[in-house]
Write a protein that holds these residues in place. Structure first.
Motif, PDB file in Angstrom:
ATOM      1  N   LYS A  51       0.641  -1.486  -0.500  1.00  0.00           N
ATOM      2  CA  LYS A  51      -0.356   0.048   0.162  1.00  0.00           C
ATOM      3  C   LYS A  51       0.963   1.264  -0.194  1.00  0.00           C
ATOM      4  O   LYS A  51       0.511   2.127  -0.790  1.00  0.00           O
ATOM      5  CB  LYS A  51      -0.633   0.038   1.138  1.00  0.00           C
ATOM      6  CG  LYS A  51      -1.951  -1.339   1.671  1.00  0.00           C
ATOM      7  CD  LYS A  51      -2.278  -0.722   2.684  1.00  0.00           C
ATOM      8  CE  LYS A  51      -1.688  -0.981   3.540  1.00  0.00           C
ATOM      9  NZ  LYS A  51      -1.080  -2.442   3.969  1.00  0.00           N
ATOM     10  N   SER A  52       1.737   1.710   0.958  1.00  0.00           N
ATOM     11  CA  SER A  52       2.692   2.692   0.854  1.00  0.00           C
ATOM     12  C   SER A  52       3.103   2.590  -0.358  1.00  0.00           C
ATOM     13  O   SER A  52       3.373   4.195  -0.811  1.00  0.00           O
ATOM     14  CB  SER A  52       3.452   2.903   2.315  1.00  0.00           C
ATOM     15  OG  SER A  52       2.706   2.009   3.162  1.00  0.00           O
ATOM     16  N   SER A  53       3.633   1.657  -0.722  1.00  0.00           N
ATOM     17  CA  SER A  53       5.053   2.259  -2.320  1.00  0.00           C
ATOM     18  C   SER A  53       3.864   2.396  -2.907  1.00  0.00           C
ATOM     19  O   SER A  53       4.135   3.278  -4.160  1.00  0.00           O
ATOM     20  CB  SER A  53       4.945   0.743  -2.444  1.00  0.00           C
ATOM     21  OG  SER A  53       6.235  -0.157  -1.502  1.00  0.00           O
ATOM     22  N   LEU A  94      -2.019  10.688   3.178  1.00  0.00           N
ATOM     23  CA  LEU A  94      -2.457  10.137   4.396  1.00  0.00           C
ATOM     24  C   LEU A  94      -1.666   9.098   4.504  1.00  0.00           C
ATOM     25  O   LEU A  94      -3.028   7.819   4.522  1.00  0.00           O
ATOM     26  CB  LEU A  94      -3.205  10.632   5.341  1.00  0.00           C
ATOM     27  CG  LEU A  94      -3.135  12.212   5.576  1.00  0.00           C
ATOM     28  CD1 LEU A  94      -5.237  12.518   6.296  1.00  0.00           C
ATOM     29  CD2 LEU A  94      -2.420  12.504   5.934  1.00  0.00           C
ATOM     30  N   ASP A  95      -0.847   8.251   5.679  1.00  0.00           N
ATOM     31  CA  ASP A  95      -0.588   7.110   4.886  1.00  0.00           C
ATOM     32  C   ASP A  95      -0.427   6.520   6.631  1.00  0.00           C
ATOM     33  O   ASP A  95      -0.243   7.655   7.406  1.00  0.00           O
ATOM     34  CB  ASP A  95       0.661   6.394   5.212  1.00  0.00           C
ATOM     35  CG  ASP A  95       1.657   4.995   4.123  1.00  0.00           C
ATOM     36  OD1 ASP A  95      -0.030   4.093   4.152  1.00  0.00           O
ATOM     37  OD2 ASP A  95       2.294   4.625   3.898  1.00  0.00           O
ATOM     38  N   GLU A  96      -1.120   5.083   6.739  1.00  0.00           N
ATOM     39  CA  GLU A  96      -0.977   4.052   8.200  1.00  0.00           C
ATOM     40  C   GLU A  96      -2.223   4.791   9.218  1.00  0.00           C
ATOM     41  O   GLU A  96      -2.690   5.381   9.390  1.00  0.00           O
ATOM     42  CB  GLU A  96      -0.133   4.598   8.694  1.00  0.00           C
ATOM     43  CG  GLU A  96       1.514   4.725   7.976  1.00  0.00           C
ATOM     44  CD  GLU A  96       1.736   3.376   8.488  1.00  0.00           C
ATOM     45  OE1 GLU A  96       1.882   2.700   9.349  1.00  0.00           O
ATOM     46  OE2 GLU A  96       2.860   2.643   7.604  1.00  0.00           O
ATOM     47  N   PHE A  97      -2.964   5.626   7.972  1.00  0.00           N
ATOM     48  CA  PHE A  97      -4.263   6.060   8.745  1.00  0.00           C
ATOM     49  C   PHE A  97      -5.486   5.313   9.149  1.00  0.00           C
ATOM     50  O   PHE A  97      -6.053   5.960  10.553  1.00  0.00           O
ATOM     51  CB  PHE A  97      -5.241   6.227   7.054  1.00  0.00           C
ATOM     52  CG  PHE A  97      -6.812   7.644   7.472  1.00  0.00           C
ATOM     53  CD1 PHE A  97      -6.124   8.816   7.773  1.00  0.00           C
ATOM     54  CD2 PHE A  97      -7.934   6.764   7.479  1.00  0.00           C
ATOM     55  CE1 PHE A  97      -7.208   9.635   7.895  1.00  0.00           C
ATOM     56  CE2 PHE A  97      -8.831   7.896   7.805  1.00  0.00           C
ATOM     57  CZ  PHE A  97      -8.908   9.119   7.605  1.00  0.00           C
TER      58      PHE A  97
HETATM   59 MG    MG Z   1       2.525   0.929   4.714  1.00  0.00          MG
END
Ligand code: MG
Ligand code: ADP
Length: 430
Positions: free
Chosen positions: A50-52, A193-196
């Motif tokens: 996801k983050s990538s 916004l990551d790790e939401f």
């Molecule tokens: Mg991640």
């Protein structure tokens, strides 16, 4: 000596040249970015990528469509792509709610990703930079100097004390007017916004985001979840915003995980190769989790260095697997393993039985990745493990992981919190 990091990484992928596969997701991201309104929501399991993907969205938002072109989507790239300036923020569990989130963003001093960096302010110096090595890599802005006034957000224009929502609006509208439009001639600001998922109180976050989203300000959020509901509890309020932007990151297809190994060979420029059978085997073991592929790849490089060769043969790969079996290779996963079993051989066996339960093609699609205690009980009995109900709780206890979570709607069904850990247990020996 070959540096494993040249071809493999356990870090988030920022460089489009290292990002493998995911053509359909890239297409969805491209469409979502090019619609003026709407929220982007990226969700899926841990370690699935996801983050990538979010970093690639950022890259495309800046106008760098290298990735889309490499994925063969050239003809689908709009003529006039919408271009953004971007903010990227990774949440943590200390952010209790929406107000805290906005406060954090208004104070984040990250020089390349923060919101504060873009707020116009006398004396602050910004410079253009690109996030990739590509020639057309779209430019973003970073801070060279915060100026003599320092970085306290109170020194910036139009802070409304006691009203963080209004302050945030003032900050972003100043950014849109001065930096996005005037300075850079872009269309809008994109806040990622990551790790939401780690924000404990998500009440009203959906409607907050909805009220802040305009044609000039788009949000993209990302986090762990089976569905959108896990990410945005009041998702009904953003339903219409999400028509194009709901992006479910599923495990990769086997040819994509093999693609990670092919890409690594290219990055190693011929100094390291895998025999085809090993590539196939690594892809099979990884079950679509790129994180595991990257970890196994790295271990292969270390082993090859050890043996002073340049080819990962089946024999070499077997040695890699033998090291993993004994717990020598991945210290973090091994710690998780030891903490989960806690000196109980019976619990260790139970954990292996659960991890090894074959995936079934159940009628319920969402059951994939889930384990059924009932099926394990019988096997456990055969191995004369009697007190399953006494050894199980530790695996569900947050203080020791948790390793498993109960699937609320159906009794007796559990799920590994970290799918990569499940893959590890399968390779570990007991
Ligand atoms: Mg991640
Ligand atoms: N498209 C991809 N191609 C190659 N490797 C990937 C890809 N997506 C993710 N990875 C690798 O998988 C691991 C997990 O990725 P990450 O984006 O951090 O996942 P998540 O945010 O879902 O936990 C990292 O090691 C990353 O390098």
């Amino acid at each position: 000596m070959i540096d494993p990091e040249i071809g493999f990484t356990s870090d988030v992928i920022r460089d489009p040249n290292r990002f493998v596969g995911r053509t359909d997701l890239i297409r969805s991201c491209m469409n979502a970015l090019n619609s003026p309104l709407g929220l982007i929501a990226v969700y899926g399991k841990r370690g699935v990528g996801k983050s990538s993907l979010l970093r690639q969205i950022q890259q495309m938002a800046l106008g760098d469509y290298t990735l889309a072109r490499q994925a063969g989507l050239d003809h689908e790239i709009p003529k006039n792509t919408r271009k953004y300036l971007t903010v990227y923020y990774a949440c943590d569990s200390m952010i209790s709610d929406g107000a805290t989130l906005l406060t954090r963003m208004c104070n984040d001093q990250n020089e390349e990703d923060g919101l504060l960096r873009l707020v116009p302010n006398d004396g602050k110096e910004l410079t253009e930079f690109t996030r990739s090595q590509e020639v057309h890599g779209g430019a973003d802005l970073k801070v060279v100097s915060w100026g003599t006034k320092g970085v306290e957000s109170s020194k910036y224009a139009r802070v409304v004390s006691g009203d963080i929502v209004q302050t945030f609006r003032n900050f972003t509208s100043a950014i849109v007017t001065h930096q996005v439009k005037k300075l850079m001639g872009r269309d809008a600001l994109l806040v990622l916004l990551d790790e939401f998922d780690v924000i404990p109180n998500k009440n009203g976050l959906g409607s907050l985001i909805k009220s802040l989203s305009t044609a000039d300000l788009k949000f993209g959020i990302s986090g762990i979840g089976h569905d959108l509901h896990d990410l945005i509890q009041d998702h009904a309020s953003v339903e219409r915003l999400l028509e194009q932007g709901a992006i479910h990151v599923k495990p990769m297809a086997e040819f994509e995980t093999q693609g990670i190994l092919n890409r690594a060979e290219q990055l190693f420029k011929g100094h390291l190769t895998f025999v085809p059978a090993v590539k196939k085997e690594i892809a099979r073991i990884s079950e679509g989790y790129p994180y595991f592929t990257q970890l196994l790849g790295k271990e292969c490089v270390l082993k090859v260095n050890n043996k002073r060769t340049t080819e990962v043969s089946e024999v070499i790969f077997q040695e890699v697997l033998d090291d993993i079996k004994t717990g020598k290779s991945f210290p973090t996963l091994e710690r998780t393993y030891q903490r989960a079993i806690g000196n109980s051989t019976d619990r260790q066996i139970l954990l292996h039985l659960l991890a090894e339960q074959p995936e079934e093609n159940t009628i319920f699609n969402e059951d994939v990745g889930r384990v059924f205690l009932k099926k394990v009980r019988k096997e456990a009995e055969d191995l004369s493990i009697q007190y399953v109900d006494q050894i199980l709780p530790r695996l569900l206890n947050g203080a020791f992981g948790p390793t498993l979570v109960r699937v609320p709607e159906r009794p007796g069904i559990y799920e590994f919190v970290n799918p990569v850990f499940r893959l590890y247990v399968r390779l570990r020996h007991f």
